[in-house]
Design a protein around this motif. Structure first.
Motif, PDB file in Angstrom:
ATOM      1  N   SER A 192       8.739   0.514  -5.848  1.00  0.00           N
ATOM      2  CA  SER A 192       7.471  -0.200  -5.973  1.00  0.00           C
ATOM      3  C   SER A 192       7.476  -1.479  -5.145  1.00  0.00           C
ATOM      4  N   ARG A 193       8.592  -2.212  -5.180  1.00  0.00           N
ATOM      5  CA  ARG A 193       8.696  -3.417  -4.353  1.00  0.00           C
ATOM      6  C   ARG A 193       8.691  -3.052  -2.882  1.00  0.00           C
ATOM      7  N   LEU A 194       9.362  -1.964  -2.556  1.00  0.00           N
ATOM      8  CA  LEU A 194       9.411  -1.530  -1.157  1.00  0.00           C
ATOM      9  C   LEU A 194       8.024  -1.138  -0.668  1.00  0.00           C
ATOM     10  N   ALA A 195       7.276  -0.412  -1.478  1.00  0.00           N
ATOM     11  CA  ALA A 195       5.937   0.024  -1.087  1.00  0.00           C
ATOM     12  C   ALA A 195       5.026  -1.164  -0.839  1.00  0.00           C
ATOM     13  N   ALA A 196       5.207  -2.224  -1.584  1.00  0.00           N
ATOM     14  CA  ALA A 196       4.385  -3.423  -1.399  1.00  0.00           C
ATOM     15  C   ALA A 196       4.652  -4.091  -0.065  1.00  0.00           C
ATOM     16  N   ARG A 197       5.871  -3.887   0.488  1.00  0.00           N
ATOM     17  CA  ARG A 197       6.226  -4.506   1.769  1.00  0.00           C
ATOM     18  C   ARG A 197       5.837  -3.639   2.951  1.00  0.00           C
ATOM     19  N   LEU A 198       5.683  -2.339   2.718  1.00  0.00           N
ATOM     20  CA  LEU A 198       5.404  -1.424   3.822  1.00  0.00           C
ATOM     21  C   LEU A 198       3.930  -1.464   4.247  1.00  0.00           C
TER      22      LEU A 198
END
Length: 252
Positions: free
Chosen positions: A246-252
């Motif tokens: 979820s944190r990764l998706a927010a950065r992508l």
């Protein structure tokens, strides 16, 4: 296990079977590879193994006769072994880790390496049990796919790799929940202005394992997101994994 390879170019296999760590499997006969040239079973002074296609068109087609006689000799040498006949072809099922794992636990197969425009379909219909492909591209022949299968199978045999657990850390392995592998680093700690991630130098095993897990998740999410979905559907991702994604998706 035993693999009999039907190929017009057996000389291509010699350096492959004698080099690298997988040679241990071939030298010990854990993976017993026998090479057969269909030209040895061709008829006439010219030992012809191909001819022009009916209906016209470019290229040549491998004759069914020499292939069938070669296959019959292999069957006789295998003493009634019911080994499957595998043809490498663009129409085949794509080879993946699960398939390699099945082959590595089996008794082997008879591998047919086509050349030119292909093989007379009548031989395929009469004798081929399975067709395999490396991907959506065309090679000059089946030798490279055959070597790929043999290499992948050989490295899974006990004692072949220096570290028995090495293959368990490979990409696609169920031990890694089918994810891609994480990045790896070695000495020196700094090279070209780039440092090894601090987590790997911490000596804290739990922290190192969490870093590796997150890098596997990140690498897979970026390069092969369908593998993330497969792992999720199989229940292989825990709360920490999902929180990181979820944190990764927010950065992508």
């Amino acid at each position: 296990m035993r693999f009999d390879v039907i190929t017009l170019f057996p000389e291509l296999f010699a350096p492959f079977l004698e080099a690298g760590v997988t040679r241990r499997a071939f030298e010990s006969r854990q993976v017993d590879v026998r090479l057969w040239n269909p030209r040895d079973f061709a008829e006439g002074n010219y030992r012809r193994v191909d001819d022009r296609p009916f209906g016209g068109g470019p290229g040549m087609v491998m004759l069914a006769g020499p292939l069938a006689r070669c296959l019959a000799a292999i069957r006789e040498a295998r003493v009634a072994d019911a080994a499957p006949v595998v043809l490498f072809s663009p129409t085949g099922r794509r080879l993946d880790h699960a398939g390699v794992a099945q082959w590595s636990a089996g008794a082997g197969a008879i591998l047919v390496c086509g050349r030119y425009e292909g093989i007379d379909q009548r031989f395929i219909d009469a004798h081929v049990d399975m067709q395999l492909s490396l991907g959506d591209f065309v090679l000059s022949g089946g030798e490279i796919p055959a070597m790929a299968l043999l290499d992948a199978v050989a490295r899974l045999q006990p004692g072949v790799l220096n570290d028995a657990g090495s293959h368990e850390a490979d990409s696609f392995n169920p031990a890694l929940d089918g994810l891609l592998d994480c990045p790896h680093y070695t000495r020196p700690e700094e090279w070209g202005g780039r440092r090894v991630p601090a987590e790997l130098l911490s000596g804290h095993h739990a922290e190192i394992e969490r870093w590796r897990r997150e890098r596997r998740l990140e690498t897979t999410a970026r390069a092969r997101p369908e593998l993330i979905e497969a792992a999720r559907a199989a229940g292989r991702l825990d709360r920490a994994d999902e929180a990181f994604l979820s944190r990764l998706a927010a950065r992508l």
